[in-house]
Design an enzyme around this catalytic site. Sequence first.
Site, short mmCIF file in Angstrom:
data_model
loop_
_atom_site.label_atom_id
_atom_site.label_comp_id
_atom_site.label_asym_id
_atom_site.label_seq_id
_atom_site.Cartn_x
_atom_site.Cartn_y
_atom_site.Cartn_z
N GLY A 12 -50.06 -36.27 -66.01
CA GLY A 12 -49.43 -36.75 -64.37
C GLY A 12 -50.63 -36.45 -63.76
O GLY A 12 -51.57 -35.98 -63.89
N ASP A 13 -50.04 -36.78 -62.20
CA ASP A 13 -51.25 -36.61 -61.12
C ASP A 13 -52.28 -37.47 -61.29
O ASP A 13 -53.52 -37.02 -60.78
CB ASP A 13 -51.47 -35.17 -60.95
CG ASP A 13 -50.19 -34.59 -60.77
OD1 ASP A 13 -49.12 -34.85 -60.18
OD2 ASP A 13 -50.03 -33.29 -61.19
N LYS A 16 -51.05 -42.41 -59.69
CA LYS A 16 -50.22 -43.60 -59.64
C LYS A 16 -49.77 -44.08 -58.70
O LYS A 16 -49.71 -45.16 -58.38
CB LYS A 16 -49.14 -43.35 -60.85
CG LYS A 16 -49.52 -42.94 -62.27
CD LYS A 16 -48.32 -42.52 -63.02
CE LYS A 16 -47.88 -41.40 -62.68
NZ LYS A 16 -48.59 -39.98 -62.95
N ALA A 39 -41.47 -36.04 -60.05
CA ALA A 39 -42.77 -36.92 -59.48
C ALA A 39 -43.10 -36.81 -58.12
O ALA A 39 -42.35 -36.41 -57.35
CB ALA A 39 -42.51 -38.40 -60.06
N GLY A 40 -44.22 -36.86 -57.91
CA GLY A 40 -44.56 -37.05 -56.40
C GLY A 40 -45.86 -37.71 -56.40
O GLY A 40 -46.90 -37.72 -56.82
N HIS A 41 -45.57 -39.01 -55.73
CA HIS A 41 -46.49 -40.09 -55.57
C HIS A 41 -46.92 -39.98 -54.26
O HIS A 41 -46.41 -40.26 -53.34
CB HIS A 41 -45.86 -41.08 -55.78
CG HIS A 41 -45.71 -41.40 -57.48
ND1 HIS A 41 -44.94 -42.55 -58.27
CD2 HIS A 41 -46.20 -40.30 -58.41
CE1 HIS A 41 -44.75 -42.08 -59.27
NE2 HIS A 41 -45.67 -41.03 -59.67
N THR A 130 -40.85 -28.18 -62.57
CA THR A 130 -40.79 -28.26 -61.10
C THR A 130 -39.43 -27.53 -60.72
O THR A 130 -39.34 -27.50 -59.44
CB THR A 130 -40.78 -29.71 -60.96
OG1 THR A 130 -39.84 -30.45 -61.37
CG2 THR A 130 -42.22 -30.19 -61.47
N GLN A 225 -44.87 -38.99 -64.00
CA GLN A 225 -45.55 -38.02 -65.19
C GLN A 225 -46.72 -38.82 -65.89
O GLN A 225 -47.54 -39.37 -65.43
CB GLN A 225 -44.55 -37.42 -66.01
CG GLN A 225 -43.62 -36.55 -65.25
CD GLN A 225 -42.38 -37.17 -64.75
OE1 GLN A 225 -41.77 -37.89 -65.32
NE2 GLN A 225 -42.23 -36.84 -63.63
N THR A 240 -42.11 -32.97 -70.32
CA THR A 240 -41.09 -32.95 -69.41
C THR A 240 -39.97 -33.53 -70.19
O THR A 240 -40.25 -33.71 -71.49
CB THR A 240 -41.36 -34.05 -68.32
OG1 THR A 240 -40.17 -33.94 -67.43
CG2 THR A 240 -41.64 -35.53 -68.52
N THR A 301 -45.25 -32.15 -55.48
CA THR A 301 -43.91 -31.81 -55.61
C THR A 301 -43.74 -30.19 -55.32
O THR A 301 -42.98 -29.92 -54.36
CB THR A 301 -43.50 -32.36 -56.96
OG1 THR A 301 -43.39 -33.50 -56.98
CG2 THR A 301 -41.86 -31.72 -56.97
N PRO A 305 -51.43 -24.92 -57.38
CA PRO A 305 -52.72 -25.52 -57.59
C PRO A 305 -52.80 -26.19 -58.97
O PRO A 305 -52.24 -25.76 -59.66
CB PRO A 305 -53.73 -23.97 -57.42
CG PRO A 305 -52.65 -23.05 -57.39
CD PRO A 305 -51.48 -23.55 -57.21
N ARG A 306 -53.42 -27.07 -59.21
CA ARG A 306 -53.72 -27.79 -60.54
C ARG A 306 -54.86 -27.32 -60.98
O ARG A 306 -55.96 -26.80 -60.61
CB ARG A 306 -53.64 -29.44 -60.29
CG ARG A 306 -52.72 -29.95 -59.72
CD ARG A 306 -52.99 -31.53 -59.52
NE ARG A 306 -51.96 -32.11 -58.94
CZ ARG A 306 -51.72 -33.12 -57.85
NH1 ARG A 306 -52.95 -33.53 -57.48
NH2 ARG A 306 -50.86 -33.63 -57.24
N GLY A 416 -61.65 -43.40 -53.01
CA GLY A 416 -61.12 -42.53 -52.11
C GLY A 416 -59.51 -42.75 -52.18
O GLY A 416 -59.01 -43.83 -52.70
P1 IMP Z 1 -40.04 -30.86 -65.48
O1 IMP Z 1 -40.28 -32.24 -65.58
O2 IMP Z 1 -39.70 -30.40 -63.94
O3 IMP Z 1 -38.96 -30.23 -66.51
O4 IMP Z 1 -41.61 -29.92 -65.76
C1 IMP Z 1 -42.23 -29.82 -67.12
C2 IMP Z 1 -43.73 -29.89 -66.91
O5 IMP Z 1 -43.89 -31.15 -66.53
C3 IMP Z 1 -44.28 -29.02 -66.19
O6 IMP Z 1 -45.18 -28.47 -66.69
C4 IMP Z 1 -44.45 -29.73 -64.84
O7 IMP Z 1 -45.42 -29.12 -64.12
C5 IMP Z 1 -44.66 -31.21 -65.59
N1 IMP Z 1 -44.47 -32.25 -64.57
C6 IMP Z 1 -43.41 -32.88 -64.38
N2 IMP Z 1 -43.55 -33.85 -63.46
C7 IMP Z 1 -44.80 -33.86 -63.35
C8 IMP Z 1 -45.55 -34.89 -62.40
O8 IMP Z 1 -45.00 -35.81 -61.66
N3 IMP Z 1 -46.85 -34.60 -62.22
C9 IMP Z 1 -47.41 -33.77 -63.15
N4 IMP Z 1 -46.88 -32.65 -63.84
C10 IMP Z 1 -45.46 -32.90 -63.94
#
Ligand code: IMP
Length: 429
Positions: A12-13, A16, A39-41, A130, A225, A240, A301, A305-306, A416
Site C-alpha cells: 500500500g501507499d 495510487k 485507504a488514504g489516497h 488502521t 492497499q 488487511t 489515514t 511514520p512509515r 513529483g
Molecule cells: P486494516 O486494513 O485497517 O485492518 O489494517 C491491516 C494492515 O493493513 C495494517 O498493517 C495497516 O497499516 C495496513 N493498511 C490498511 N490499509 C492500508 C493502506 O491503505 N495503506 C497502507 N497500509 C494499509
Amino acid sequence: MPALVAVGAQWGDEGKGKVVDWIAAQADVVVRFHGGNNAGHTLWVEGEKTVLHVVPAGVLQPGTTNVIGPGVVVDPVVLLSEIDELTRRGVLKDPSRVRVSGRAHVIFPWNCSLDKARDEARKERAIGTTGRGIGPTYEDKVARRGIRVADLLEAGSLRGAIDELAAAKNRELREVHGWPTLDADELYDEAVAWGRRLGPYVEHTTPLLDRALREGKNVLFEGAQGTFLDIDHGTYPYVTSSNCVAGTACTGAGVGPTRIERVLGITKAYTTRVGGGPFPTEETGEAGDTLRAAGDEFGATTGRPRRCGWLDAVMLREAAVVNGFTGLALNKMDVLRGQREIPIATAYRVDGKLTHDFPMTLSEVERAEPVYETWAGFSQDLCGVRRFEDLPDAARRYVDRVEALAGIPVELISVGPGRDETVVRTSPF
Ligand code: IMP
C-alpha cells in the site's frame, strides 16, 4: 483498451491516488472495488492537497463517474463528509458523479471499537490496523449478518437488524474487552439519517458498469492497499481483510475477467510499510530515516511514520504474477535523488539457501535476508523532467533495471507529487 485495473505492488501507499487521478483524465468511469476508509489516497492538484478515503480518486477529474462497488465496505460518516467537502469546494456539483452500490456493506461504529480493542489484545503480535472497522465488517459480511447500504434505505427492517447486531457487539465490547458499549436507539436514528442523505447516490452499479463497457467507455478500476496486504496473497496475518489483487476488480465491482484488458502495477522506487509484519528490505537506521524524510513517509489515514527500505524485486516479480501486470508505474523516483548508491534486492537467502521466489510462509519471509545489487545514484532534480530521454543516465539505468528484474515495462515514472510531474512512456488507455 477500455478496461484498466490499477493496483499496488507492495504494502500500500505506492502513490495510487496520484496515478489514478492522472489516468482519470482519460477515463469515463473510476471504480473502487474493495477495502474501505483504511485507504488514504493523497492528490496534489494545482498546489491544493486532497486526501480521499472512500470516494474514488477520479472525482477530481470533472468528466468522470465515480463508483463504489459491492466489494467495498462503507463508513457512511466518512463517505458523507467527503461528499460534503467535495460539494463545498465545487468539485462535486452533480450527485450522479458518485454512485454507491446498495450491496456494499456498512461499517458501524461498534466495528471500529472492536477493531481497536482486538488489536490491542494481540499485544506484541498486533497487526497495527488502521482501526477503521474494516476487518470486523468483512467478518460480518462473510458470516451473513452484515447490514448493507440498501438496508439503510429501509427504515422498517433496519431496526431489527441493528438491534440484533448491537446486542452481540456490545456483549463482546463489554464482556471480553471491558470497552464502553454503544446505544442501539441512537445508532438506529443515525443510520436512518445516513440512508436519507445517501439515497441520491445509491444505485445498482452492475448494469451501470456493463453499459459503460458495452459502449466502449474507458473504465478504470482503482485498487486500494496493495498486493502484500491481500488476505490470500499477502504476509498473512499481517494483512488487511479484503483481497487487493487485480482479480478482485471482477468480484468486487461485478464484471467478468474477460472484460479486463490491462493491469497497471504501481510501485514506489523504494519500499514502505505501515503496521506490523515482516519487511525484508527494511532499513531501520539512518538510511530509512533519510528515505522517510525525503519521501514525507507518514500515513495518509493515521499519520503514522512509515517503515522504509529499498526496492524489492523478489516482491515485484511475485506481484507481477498474482496480478498479471501488463505495465508498471514507478512512483517517487525523485525521492531517490541524493543517494550515492541505490540498492535493489534481487533474491533472498533463507536459512543459507538462495531463492528468487517470494517464500510461501510468514516465518520464511521473517528469516529472509535480501541479496542486493547496487546502482549508482543521481543528484539532479527530476521534477521538471517529462521525457524519459531527459532523465539523468543513472536514473534511466535504474528504471531499465527495474523493468528487466520485474519482466514488465515501466510505462509511467512519477518525478513529483503534482498531477503533471509524470514521465509517460505508454498511454494508459
Ligand atoms: P486494516 O486494513 O485497517 O485492518 O489494517 C491491516 C494492515 O493493513 C495494517 O498493517 C495497516 O497499516 C495496513 N493498511 C490498511 N490499509 C492500508 C493502506 O491503505 N495503506 C497502507 N497500509 C494499509
